[in-house]
Design a protein around this motif. Structure first.
Motif, PDB file in Angstrom:
ATOM      1  N   SER A  10       0.855  -1.197   0.000  1.00  0.00           N
ATOM      2  CA  SER A  10       0.000   0.000   0.000  1.00  0.00           C
ATOM      3  C   SER A  10       0.888   1.242   0.000  1.00  0.00           C
ATOM      4  O   SER A  10       0.879   2.045   0.938  1.00  0.00           O
ATOM      5  CB  SER A  10      -0.934  -0.024   1.215  1.00  0.00           C
ATOM      6  N   LYS A  12       2.151   4.821  -0.434  1.00  0.00           N
ATOM      7  CA  LYS A  12       1.446   6.112  -0.450  1.00  0.00           C
ATOM      8  C   LYS A  12       1.546   6.713  -1.835  1.00  0.00           C
ATOM      9  O   LYS A  12       2.546   6.539  -2.530  1.00  0.00           O
ATOM     10  CB  LYS A  12       2.052   7.054   0.578  1.00  0.00           C
ATOM     11  N   PRO A 672      -3.163  -2.399  -2.429  1.00  0.00           N
ATOM     12  CA  PRO A 672      -4.459  -2.621  -1.753  1.00  0.00           C
ATOM     13  C   PRO A 672      -5.127  -1.324  -1.298  1.00  0.00           C
ATOM     14  O   PRO A 672      -6.358  -1.217  -1.345  1.00  0.00           O
ATOM     15  CB  PRO A 672      -4.081  -3.487  -0.546  1.00  0.00           C
ATOM     16  N   MET A 673      -4.347  -0.337  -0.897  1.00  0.00           N
ATOM     17  CA  MET A 673      -4.941   0.924  -0.441  1.00  0.00           C
ATOM     18  C   MET A 673      -5.696   1.603  -1.587  1.00  0.00           C
ATOM     19  O   MET A 673      -6.834   2.052  -1.428  1.00  0.00           O
ATOM     20  CB  MET A 673      -3.830   1.855   0.070  1.00  0.00           C
ATOM     21  N   ILE A 674      -5.059   1.635  -2.743  1.00  0.00           N
ATOM     22  CA  ILE A 674      -5.683   2.300  -3.895  1.00  0.00           C
ATOM     23  C   ILE A 674      -6.896   1.502  -4.374  1.00  0.00           C
ATOM     24  O   ILE A 674      -7.936   2.079  -4.705  1.00  0.00           O
ATOM     25  CB  ILE A 674      -4.640   2.512  -5.013  1.00  0.00           C
ATOM     26  N   GLY A 677      -9.758   2.193  -2.173  1.00  0.00           N
ATOM     27  CA  GLY A 677     -10.284   3.525  -2.463  1.00  0.00           C
ATOM     28  C   GLY A 677     -11.144   3.541  -3.713  1.00  0.00           C
ATOM     29  O   GLY A 677     -12.176   4.234  -3.764  1.00  0.00           O
ATOM     30  N   GLN A 678     -10.740   2.777  -4.719  1.00  0.00           N
ATOM     31  CA  GLN A 678     -11.551   2.696  -5.939  1.00  0.00           C
ATOM     32  C   GLN A 678     -12.919   2.094  -5.627  1.00  0.00           C
ATOM     33  O   GLN A 678     -13.945   2.544  -6.145  1.00  0.00           O
ATOM     34  CB  GLN A 678     -10.836   1.857  -7.003  1.00  0.00           C
TER      35      GLN A 678
ATOM     36  N   HIS B  96      -5.213   8.008   2.282  1.00  0.00           N
ATOM     37  CA  HIS B  96      -5.743   7.978   0.911  1.00  0.00           C
ATOM     38  C   HIS B  96      -7.073   8.752   0.833  1.00  0.00           C
ATOM     39  O   HIS B  96      -8.064   8.266   0.299  1.00  0.00           O
ATOM     40  CB  HIS B  96      -5.934   6.519   0.460  1.00  0.00           C
ATOM     41  N   GLN B  99      -8.328  11.320  -4.422  1.00  0.00           N
ATOM     42  CA  GLN B  99      -8.036  10.558  -5.629  1.00  0.00           C
ATOM     43  C   GLN B  99      -7.673  11.512  -6.764  1.00  0.00           C
ATOM     44  O   GLN B  99      -6.511  11.716  -7.065  1.00  0.00           O
ATOM     45  CB  GLN B  99      -9.191   9.613  -5.972  1.00  0.00           C
TER      46      GLN B  99
END
Lengths: 807, 161
Positions: A10, A12, A672-674, A677-678, B96, B99
């Motif tokens: 993950s 940043k 995994p973080m992104i 978020g998706q 996060h 975006q």
């Protein structure tokens, strides 16, 4: 153990620093010396004969550079459509001309009639007010079923009717499907509306045209998800500018969600006007303009039927859909209700026979095209509402009915022309039961009831086809483009890399994710990799970002190019190490000779490539730069199961989302973080569609929901914390990273869970209304709870797209 | 046209503006501070939030001339003196909370105003406060989480990642 770098970490986001400090470079931040501003005078009627546009007074207004009307664009091409659908009789769809500025007729509110170029935007707007437009208003067609009746006013006089196409899929299966319904033990029927939406990326569209007389070069800066597609469509089909004379740049783009895929008139106008006026021309959309000029999404009206045998096995599905195209065909509009929708109607289930009919209809509304999910949310919503309804009619558990009919063996060829490579639908359903705490639901329901509220639990499964798409296949289906992706990896002498990708990032974090992949492959730090995208002068011909395709297709191209780099670097290393190439291993950024302690660092090899003094020049060229184009052999098939828990106030009809759980199978995951978020963002858009958002027209074609005061954008207080899991992973078998894509899943998978939960809450309150249309507003819920007659659930609907009647 | 003077991020700023020029346009077009974004024309989205004399203001809802003599701060003035991200900015990156980045300047500026008045807001207070800031990308989960983290609250109970 979480990794601290490379694939699976993950990491940043490197993009964040510029966005968090105001240093982003969005298109509206670009100002070119000497630029003029354009204001578009747009039609305020939905349908009419455009008799005259008198600009004489406006031309004398302060600051006016030039005023353009439709007559200035008669020698210019039509805004093209990128996909030709063939109808069920073998004939091509009806395809109208789409002018840059209206000429002869106006066909929707918002269609540009004139364009005022002036020194300042204020002056352009002032002058536009002095333009006199004479329009003879004609009856508008807004309702799709009215539009296809004999004698309906025609949106396009030169077409035979308002029917764009009548598509049958799979046409050869139609009789067998009908027979299966004749033989069924039970048939469940559902009529529903997939409500029209506006994508609403927070950054409105912007276009800046520039022209250099010294070298006859055009440049367009634009808010696009796919600058090369714009260059090809606009250059070749609209303005006749060869690609080597046209550069398209899409810098930081503030969200897209599909609506920034398409080629729009304003882009062509600014490019054209920059040369005509001999100065840069800039257009910045206001939000009010965006509502009447950005392509809208969804807007399907469907009847769907499910046939089951005596053991509750699904035997056939039959659908009948009307799909709104709006007044013109936007770039990929014809593909959305057909190939991105019909091919998904098998869902997660082994239904052997399926027939999908879609009638695409022209109306006097803004063009409709792909919005996050594009066709797949419509398919999922129909199917998952239908299965839920069937379960209640049969008195069986909706989850168990789904499980019983799950596809469990892969690869699986559906009766709607696609082959799922991998999946494990029981695994994601089991995970969903765990993360949604279904076991605790009854206790939570009692707590709600103690407060006088009703509580409902709804779930659904989904499958999507993304990683779009195999070029030869989509070519057969009518695509006028290839859907490969490209990457160039340029290694510098000192070892750093630049990856020029044809994918485009507008919030997805490619600069971070893509760097992770390349860094892992070579064994170097992510900071040594830079990602460049969004500029046709810098990156190879690429098809851009949509259809959850960036990592699956763009990432694969990048992997292939990096593999070529590594292969060449190994040749150089073998020379430097005086060893056989087959003995060279690359690990942690160093090349070594297997079984020895001899090694050479990555940086020494890259330096040798550019300072080739000790170098096998007789065998390989100097330099270290490789390009790959990757064309996928199949779609990818993410899948999952989603659950929603709502609380419903029976006195007001107000629904709140109390819990939402999503268990997805995206195959392998890079960051995994992104990815999480998706999913979050997709869920918010899907919940927004189910609960709040509606793009409503009145019967005259006036857009009623034309600003943020009227269109219900979800706010933080409308949404909960989500529980998201993507630990169920069945890697894709046909791309090098084993990835499936994650961008659209949340928006595809969430609306049916919300509606199923609302209906469950109503049932717990003694009202079984069978179905309620989105958005599930308090007015609709209250009417359904208190009226309960046939169409009560449709009370409160505004606009024709929200009030279909059964035939 | 009229002369307007103000202090922006601690520095004197001035320009010639029309009466109708909005503060948002003055910041972007005259001062080149393009971090203040314009996402709507009805004052709902909050992408243009700046601070005027310490109060959060939507810069699209204020004329430049109304800011005459005011102390204005924008997203460009938020980082620490050494250029590193401040606590709020760092929390947004760590969790996060952004975006596409377009709503982000407004989110950061609104968060700063919220935490000034309410140093440890509850989840519900945060969600309520953000009513005037629309994000289309994140579904708000990670924004709310970032704000809780920026205010020193434990976010361990909130779903991972």
């Amino acid at each position: 153990m979480p990794k601290d770098g490379g694939i699976g970490a993950s990491s940043k986001r490197r993009e964040d620093v510029r966005f968090l400090t105001g240093a982003g470079n969005y298109t509206d931040d670009i100002n070119i010396r000497g630029q003029a501003h354009v204001f578009f005078l747009r039609s305020d009627v939905a349908h009419g004969t455009l008799n005259n546009v008198d600009t004489s007074e406006a031309e004398g207004m302060p600051g006016v550079v030039r005023i353009f009307t439709g007559a200035d664009f008669e020698a210019v091409g039509s805004i093209p459509c990128g996909w030709q659908v063939t109808d069920r009789h073998g004939d091509p769809m009806q395809e109208p001309r789409h002018p840059v500025l209206a000429h002869g007729k106006v066909r929707h509110v918002g269609e540009p009639i004139a364009a005022v170029v002036a020194e300042t935007l204020g002056q352009a707007r002032d002058a536009a007010e002095a333009i006199v437009v004479e329009i003879d208003e004609l009856p508008a067609v807004i309702d799709m079923k009215e539009a296809v009746k004999d004698g309906a006013p025609k949106v396009h006089d030169d077409l035979t009717s308002n029917l764009c196409y009548d598509w049958g899929f799979v046409e050869e299966n139609k009789d067998a499907v009908n027979k299966a319904f004749d033989d069924a033990a039970h048939v469940t029927t559902l009529e529903l509306v997939n409500n029209r939406l506006v994508a609403n990326p927070m950054e409105p569209r912007v276009a800046v045209g520039d022209y250099s007389r010294s070298d006859d070069q055009h440049t367009l800066y634009t808010t696009s998800q796919n600058p090369h597609v714009i260059r090809l469509l606009m250059g070749a089909f609209v303005l006749g500018i060869p690609e080597h004379k046209l550069r398209v740049v899409a810098p930081d783009v503030g969200g897209g969600f599909g609506t920034k895929i398409f080629h729009y008139q304003e882009e062509a106008f600014c490019t054209f006007a920059a040369k005509a006026c001999n100065r840069p021309v800039k257009w910045t959309s206001s939000r009010s303009e965006a509502f009447i000029s950005d392509a809208h999404g969804r807007d399907h009206v469907t009847k769907i039927e499910l046939a089951l045998d005596g053991d509750n096995n699904f035997t056939a599905i039959r659908t009948d859909t009307y799909a709104n195209m709006g007044a013109y065909l936007s770039t990929f509009a014809p593909s959305v209700p057909t190939w991105l929708h019909g091919t998904l109607m098998a869902g997660n289930y082994k239904t052997p026979l399926i027939y999908v009919n879609v009638k695409a209809v022209f109306t006097n509304t803004v063009p409709v095209d792909a919005y996050r999910g594009a066709g797949r949310p419509e398919a999922t919503y129909q199917l998952e509402r239908l299965v839920d309804k069937a379960a209640h009619e049969l008195g069986v558990d909706p989850m168990e009915l789904r499980r019983q009919n799950f596809i469990t063996e892969f690869p699986y060829a559906t009766p709607v022309a696609v082959e799922y490579d991998t999946g494990d639908y029981n695994a994601t359903l089991d995970k969903l039961i765990e993360i949604s705490d279904k076991a605790g639901f009854e206790a939570r329901r009692k707590e709600s009831e103690a407060k006088g509220k009703l509580r409902g639990f709804g779930m659904n499964c989904y499958i999507e086809a993304c990683g779009i798409a195999p070029s030869n296949l989509v070519g057969q289906l009518g695509a006028r483009a290839g859907l490969y992706e490209s990457a160039t990896v340029r290694v510098n002498a000192t070892g750093g890399l630049v990856v020029m990708t044809g994918s485009h990032s507008h919030g997805q974090g490619h600069e971070t994710t893509f760097s992770q992949v390349v860094a892992e492959m070579i064994g170097i730090d992510e900071s040594m990799v830079d990602i460049v995208h969004g500029d046709t002068a810098k990156v190879p011909m690429g098809m851009g970002t949509y259809g959850s395709r960036s990592i699956a297709v763009g990432g694969s191209a990048m992997v292939r190019a990096t593999e070529k780099i590594i292969a060449k670097a190994k040749k150089i290393a073998s020379h430097l190490l005086e060893a056989s190439e087959s003995d060279i291993e690359l690990k942690d950024g160093a090349f070594s000779v297997a079984g020895t302690d001899k090694s050479v660092a990555w940086g020494d090899v890259t330096l040798a490539a550019y300072v080739p003094h000790n170098y096998p020049l007789e065998d390989i060229e100097p330099g270290l730069e490789e390009t790959a184009f990757y064309d996928p052999s199949n779609f990818t098939y993410p899948s999952g199961a989603y659950a929603c828990e709502v609380e419903l106030d029976p006195d007001t009809g107000h629904v709140t989302i109390e819990r939402f759980a999503a268990a997805d199978d995206f195959g392998n995951v890079i960051n995994p973080m992104i990815v999480t978020g998706q999913v979050h963002g997709g869920l918010a858009q899907g919940i927004g569609q189910a609960l709040m958002e509606n793009c409503a027209y009145d019967s005259d074609g006036q857009l009623l929901s034309a600003s943020y005061m009227d269109y219900a954008m979800p706010r933080a207080s409308d949404l909960p914390f989500y529980s998201v899991d993507h630990s169920c992973q069945t890697p894709c078998t046909h791309n090098p990273l084993g990835v499936k894509g994650c961008g659209e899943a949340g928006a595809i998978g969430s609306p049916p869970a919300v509606v199923n939960a609302v209906l469950d809450a109503m049932r717990s309150g003694g009202k079984d209304v069978g179905h309620i249309d989105m958005p599930v507003t308090p007015a609709r819920v209250w009417a359904a709870m208190h009226g309960a007659e046939a169409n009560a659930a449709r009370v409160g609907a505004v606009g024709s797209n929200a009030k279909p009647q059964p035939e | 046209m009229a002369q307007v003077k103000m202090t922006v991020n601690g520095k004197a700023a001035s320009g010639e503006v029309e009466g109708r020029t909005l503060l948002a346009h003055f910041l972007r077009d005259d001062l080149g501070l393009t971090g203040t974004h314009i996402g709507c024309d009805t004052s709902q989205c909050g992408a243009c939030v700046v601070h005027v004399n310490g109060e959060a203001v939507k810069a699209c809802s204020m004329l430049a001339l109304e800011a005459e003599g005011a102390e204005v701060s924008t997203i460009e003035g938020q980082a620490n003196a050494d250029g590193s991200l401040n606590v709020i900015q760092q929390a947004f990156q760590d969790h996060h909370g952004l975006q596409c980045g377009f709503c982000t300047p407004g989110m950061v500026m609104s968060t700063a105003a919220l935490l000034k008045d309410n140093p440890k807001p509850s989840e519900a207070e945060i969600r309520h406060y953000l009513d005037g800031n629309i994000c289309r990308c994140t579904g708000y989960h990670n924004i709310v989480k970032a704000i809780m983290a920026a205010s020193g609250q434990d976010t361990g109970q909130i779903a991972a990642e």
